[in-house]
Design an enzyme around this catalytic site. Structure first.
Site, PDB file in Angstrom:
ATOM      1  N   ARG A 160       2.678  -5.805  20.894  1.00  0.00           N
ATOM      2  CA  ARG A 160       4.032  -5.352  21.243  1.00  0.00           C
ATOM      3  C   ARG A 160       4.077  -3.827  21.364  1.00  0.00           C
ATOM      4  NH1 ARG A 160       9.042  -7.778  17.768  1.00  0.00           N
ATOM      5  NH2 ARG A 160       8.692  -6.006  16.412  1.00  0.00           N
ATOM      6  N   LYS A 175      -3.288   1.564  13.149  1.00  0.00           N
ATOM      7  CA  LYS A 175      -3.623   1.279  11.758  1.00  0.00           C
ATOM      8  C   LYS A 175      -2.949  -0.031  11.359  1.00  0.00           C
ATOM      9  CE  LYS A 175      -1.864   1.575   7.890  1.00  0.00           C
ATOM     10  NZ  LYS A 175      -2.394   0.319   7.323  1.00  0.00           N
ATOM     11  N   PRO A 176      -3.728  -1.128  11.331  1.00  0.00           N
ATOM     12  CA  PRO A 176      -3.135  -2.416  10.950  1.00  0.00           C
ATOM     13  C   PRO A 176      -2.997  -2.515   9.433  1.00  0.00           C
ATOM     14  CG  PRO A 176      -5.462  -2.700  11.500  1.00  0.00           C
ATOM     15  CD  PRO A 176      -5.151  -1.229  11.681  1.00  0.00           C
ATOM     16  N   ALA A 177      -2.301  -3.550   8.979  1.00  0.00           N
ATOM     17  CA  ALA A 177      -2.147  -3.769   7.535  1.00  0.00           C
ATOM     18  C   ALA A 177      -3.498  -4.193   6.939  1.00  0.00           C
ATOM     19  CB  ALA A 177      -1.099  -4.848   7.287  1.00  0.00           C
ATOM     20  N   GLU A 251      10.622  -0.271  13.661  1.00  0.00           N
ATOM     21  CA  GLU A 251      11.030  -1.684  13.553  1.00  0.00           C
ATOM     22  C   GLU A 251      10.945  -2.032  12.076  1.00  0.00           C
ATOM     23  OE1 GLU A 251      12.218  -3.557  15.857  1.00  0.00           O
ATOM     24  OE2 GLU A 251      11.700  -2.450  17.665  1.00  0.00           O
ATOM     25  N   CYS A 285      10.753 -10.586   9.696  1.00  0.00           N
ATOM     26  CA  CYS A 285      11.883  -9.663   9.603  1.00  0.00           C
ATOM     27  C   CYS A 285      13.147 -10.331  10.142  1.00  0.00           C
ATOM     28  CB  CYS A 285      11.585  -8.397  10.388  1.00  0.00           C
ATOM     29  SG  CYS A 285      11.058  -8.757  12.065  1.00  0.00           S
ATOM     30  N   GLU A 459      11.581  -2.788  21.190  1.00  0.00           N
ATOM     31  CA  GLU A 459      10.264  -3.193  21.694  1.00  0.00           C
ATOM     32  C   GLU A 459      10.438  -4.384  22.615  1.00  0.00           C
ATOM     33  OE1 GLU A 459       7.809  -3.662  18.109  1.00  0.00           O
ATOM     34  OE2 GLU A 459       7.007  -1.673  18.501  1.00  0.00           O
TER      35      GLU A 459
HETATM   36  P1  NAP Z   1       5.033  -2.277   4.632  1.00  0.00           P
HETATM   37  O1  NAP Z   1       4.632  -2.369   3.221  1.00  0.00           O
HETATM   38  O2  NAP Z   1       6.111  -1.334   4.995  1.00  0.00           O
HETATM   39  O3  NAP Z   1       3.704  -1.912   5.443  1.00  0.00           O
HETATM   40  C1  NAP Z   1       3.678  -1.823   6.842  1.00  0.00           C
HETATM   41  C2  NAP Z   1       2.499  -0.978   7.262  1.00  0.00           C
HETATM   42  O4  NAP Z   1       2.697   0.355   6.804  1.00  0.00           O
HETATM   43  C3  NAP Z   1       1.173  -1.427   6.669  1.00  0.00           C
HETATM   44  O5  NAP Z   1       0.163  -1.206   7.607  1.00  0.00           O
HETATM   45  C4  NAP Z   1       1.041  -0.512   5.472  1.00  0.00           C
HETATM   46  O6  NAP Z   1      -0.260  -0.355   4.993  1.00  0.00           O
HETATM   47  C5  NAP Z   1       1.588   0.784   6.044  1.00  0.00           C
HETATM   48  N1  NAP Z   1       2.003   1.744   5.040  1.00  0.00           N
HETATM   49  C6  NAP Z   1       2.563   1.519   3.828  1.00  0.00           C
HETATM   50  N2  NAP Z   1       2.801   2.682   3.194  1.00  0.00           N
HETATM   51  C7  NAP Z   1       2.389   3.673   4.031  1.00  0.00           C
HETATM   52  C8  NAP Z   1       2.368   5.085   3.950  1.00  0.00           C
HETATM   53  N3  NAP Z   1       2.831   5.751   2.892  1.00  0.00           N
HETATM   54  N4  NAP Z   1       1.866   5.781   4.984  1.00  0.00           N
HETATM   55  C9  NAP Z   1       1.406   5.138   6.065  1.00  0.00           C
HETATM   56  N5  NAP Z   1       1.379   3.801   6.212  1.00  0.00           N
HETATM   57  C10 NAP Z   1       1.886   3.075   5.202  1.00  0.00           C
HETATM   58  O7  NAP Z   1       5.456  -3.696   5.222  1.00  0.00           O
HETATM   59  P2  NAP Z   1       4.670  -5.078   5.131  1.00  0.00           P
HETATM   60  O8  NAP Z   1       4.817  -5.611   3.757  1.00  0.00           O
HETATM   61  O9  NAP Z   1       3.305  -4.955   5.705  1.00  0.00           O
HETATM   62  O10 NAP Z   1       5.509  -5.946   6.174  1.00  0.00           O
HETATM   63  C11 NAP Z   1       6.703  -6.545   5.846  1.00  0.00           C
HETATM   64  C12 NAP Z   1       7.886  -5.702   6.288  1.00  0.00           C
HETATM   65  O11 NAP Z   1       7.808  -5.476   7.686  1.00  0.00           O
HETATM   66  C13 NAP Z   1       9.209  -6.413   6.074  1.00  0.00           C
HETATM   67  O12 NAP Z   1      10.143  -5.492   5.585  1.00  0.00           O
HETATM   68  C14 NAP Z   1       9.589  -6.876   7.468  1.00  0.00           C
HETATM   69  O13 NAP Z   1      10.956  -7.074   7.648  1.00  0.00           O
HETATM   70  C15 NAP Z   1       9.061  -5.772   8.296  1.00  0.00           C
HETATM   71  N6  NAP Z   1       8.869  -6.207   9.683  1.00  0.00           N
HETATM   72  C16 NAP Z   1       9.735  -5.747  10.627  1.00  0.00           C
HETATM   73  C17 NAP Z   1       9.605  -6.172  11.941  1.00  0.00           C
HETATM   74  C18 NAP Z   1      10.550  -5.698  12.989  1.00  0.00           C
HETATM   75  O14 NAP Z   1      10.224  -5.843  14.166  1.00  0.00           O
HETATM   76  N7  NAP Z   1      11.702  -5.117  12.661  1.00  0.00           N
HETATM   77  C19 NAP Z   1       8.596  -7.065  12.294  1.00  0.00           C
HETATM   78  C20 NAP Z   1       7.727  -7.522  11.304  1.00  0.00           C
HETATM   79  C21 NAP Z   1       7.875  -7.061   9.989  1.00  0.00           C
HETATM   80  P3  NAP Z   1      -0.547  -0.647   3.396  1.00  0.00           P
HETATM   81  O15 NAP Z   1      -0.165  -2.055   3.174  1.00  0.00           O
HETATM   82  O16 NAP Z   1      -1.975  -0.348   3.202  1.00  0.00           O
HETATM   83  O17 NAP Z   1       0.309   0.272   2.591  1.00  0.00           O
END
Ligand code: NAP
Length: 480
Positions: A160, A175-177, A251, A285, A459
């Site tokens: 996307r 940078k993926p998760a 997002e 989300c 997006e």
């Molecule tokens: P997250 O903890 O915010 O992490 C997302 C990404 O950011 C990961 O790659 C993570 O890597 C990275 N990240 C975390 N802290 C960071 C920092 N300080 N600096 C740079 N990168 C950092 O979210 P998640 O648990 O993976 O995903 C779930 C969340 O995504 C939910 O809140 C969901 O609603 C949201 N989401 C939103 C959408 C949308 O389109 N609106 C779509 C899908 C998901 P690390 O894990 O290594 O920290």
């Protein structure tokens, strides 16, 4: 699994992390380690950024048709490898294979859509009001981008962003998760095979997100951040972007209301609820987080939903017949358990599910709670699990006030057969997307995104490419 790429992808080469570090990737259904992938540090991040910056100028000069055809070829390759990619995704993320196949198709579709948009980037020409000056409008790529993605849709959250960036002529670092690096690395291999020039896409897998990302956002060479993840992390990254005025697309999280009016077709509403709640085990989300059901139909709706939820088969996503896979990790499951416990303590009744099974894997059963108190923690927290929380309402104004009483505004679902009400409520809900008598809004051809603290920008759709383009205005005096 053994032949899936596990190294960093930088400048068209597969590389180990500079310090040789690796990180484990595990299977949420068993907790077993599947493999190790390269664990990048800040030096690797800088190397990827340098590759993206070096490739930008030449990439921006490629023809739209060339960029379009790379995307189209990648789309075809992804579809031809659906089973392989779905298995990879299920192994690292947990979703049932059927859902993983669905995500492969959804993810590929972003490449097809943006292959079609790449050749339709328009500009403009106009005569200014004074009649003497002309204006030429060009659309130019933003420049090198940083893309940060979450684990819940390992392939689609990447395509996307990558699709429109390629279409617009931007280079990027992805940078993926850390939970789901394998799908992104496989995608990098596919794009290289499709003819993407070296350095246009660089993939950096890391367990040290902050250390790798922050220097890039503060360094002044990255011109755009496109982030999908939690609101909490989004706020941190927005602050980091402020220093060098990096353009952002965000997002973020959701807290979707799902509103069932007294005149709703309950068959349609229950089908919609199953989709809005159970897609991706509730780890979306867009997941319905708060069900507001009219008092006159709540009993029937609750009973029907509980019956459908209770009939779902929980188990490893690779096992045939399984509908609900494990949650991503122990922390995710513990959060769901504590939100349910809190709601029950405040008086909620459990219609089905409600407690995690013993044994390996991060499973949580489909759960329906009714009589949920409005002060329960799950009202203001993304549950991110298979739990439907039912509350009641008596009139339209009341439910709109309750539905909008949140900092988030990604999506809302409305079930009614009254057209006037459907339009009225769709307008008044403070969200970026509405599912009207449907539990699914995601579509590559539609603009996806939220308002309030659910994000900035969109997006997909016709506007998705705009996030990666700048306008340039050329002033032309005529007839001096
Ligand atoms: P997250 O903890 O915010 O992490 C997302 C990404 O950011 C990961 O790659 C993570 O890597 C990275 N990240 C975390 N802290 C960071 C920092 N300080 N600096 C740079 N990168 C950092 O979210 P998640 O648990 O993976 O995903 C779930 C969340 O995504 C939910 O809140 C969901 O609603 C949201 N989401 C939103 C959408 C949308 O389109 N609106 C779509 C899908 C998901 P690390 O894990 O290594 O920290």
């Amino acid at each position: 699994m053994t032949d899936a790429p596990k190294q960093l992808f930088i400048g068209g080469k597969w590389l180990d992390a500079e310090d040789g570090a690796t990180m484990p990737v595990d299977d949420p259904a068993t907790g077993d380690i599947l493999c190790h992938v390269a664990d990048a540090g800040p030096e690797d991040g800088r190397l990827a950024e340098t590759a993206a910056v070096a490739a930008q100028e030449e990439w921006a000069r490629t023809s739209p048709r060339e960029r379009s055809e790379i995307l189209r070829r990648a789309y075809e390759i992804i579809l031809s490898r659906t089973d392989e990619l779905a298995l990879l995704m299920t192994s690292e993320m947990g979703k049932p294979l059927a859902e993983a196949r669905g995500e492969v198709a959804y993810a590929a579709e972003f490449f097809r859509w943006f292959s079609e948009e790449a050749v339709r980037i328009d500009g403009g020409f106009g005569t200014l009001p004074d009649g003497r000056n002309r204006m030429l409008l060009m659309r130019r790529p933003v420049g090198p981008c940083l893309l940060v993605t979450p684990w819940n849709f390992p392939l689609a959250m990447g395509t996307r962003k990558i699709g429109p960036a390629i279409a617009a002529g931007c280079t990027m670092v992805l940078k993926p998760a850390p939970q789901t690096p394998l799908s992104s690395l496989a995608l990098a291999g596919i794009l290289a095979e499709a003819g993407l020039p070296d350095g246009v896409l660089n993939v950096v897998t890391t367990s040290r997100a902050g250390e790798v990302v922050e220097p890039l956002l503060r360094g002044g060479r990255i011109r755009k951040l496109s982030f999908t993840g939690s609101t909490q992390v989004g706020r941190i990254l927005l602050a980091q972007c402020a220093g060098t005025v990096v353009r952002t697309s965000m997002e973020l999280g959701g807290n979707a209301p799902f509103v069932v009016f007294e005149d709703a077709d309950l068959d349609v509403a229950v089908d919609g609820a199953m989709m809005a709640k159970m897609r991706n085990m509730g780890e979306a989300c867009t997941a319905a987080n708060r069900f507001f059901v009219h008092t006159s139909v709540v009993e029937e709706f609750g009973a029907r939903l509980a019956e459908r939820m209770g009939a779902l088969v929980v188990g490893p996503g690779t096992r045939p017949g399984v509908d609900v896979g494990p949650l991503i990790d122990e922390a995710g499951r513990a959060k769901v358990e504590s939100l349910v416990a809190d709601a029950v303590e405040r008086g909620a009744r459990v219609l089905v599910g409600g407690s995690a099974p013993e044994g390996p894997g991060r499973f949580y059963p489909p759960t329906v709670l009714t009589d949920v108190d409005r002060d329960s923690r799950l009202m203001g927290t993304e549950i991110f699990g298979p739990v439907a929380a039912l509350l009641t309402f008596d009139d339209e104004d009341e439910v709109l006030r309750a539905a909008n009483d949140t900092d988030w505004g990604l999506v809302g679902y409305v079930f009614t057969r009254d057209l006037d009400r459907a339009l009225r409520v769709s307008e008044r809900l403070e969200v970026g997307m509405v599912g009207l008598n449907t539990g699914l809004v995601s579509n590559p051809a539609a603009p996806f995104g939220g308002v309030k603290q659910s994000g900035l920008g969109r997006e997909g759709g016709r506007v998705g490419i705009d996030e990666f383009l700048e306008y340039k205005y050329v002033a032309i005096p005529v007839g001096r």
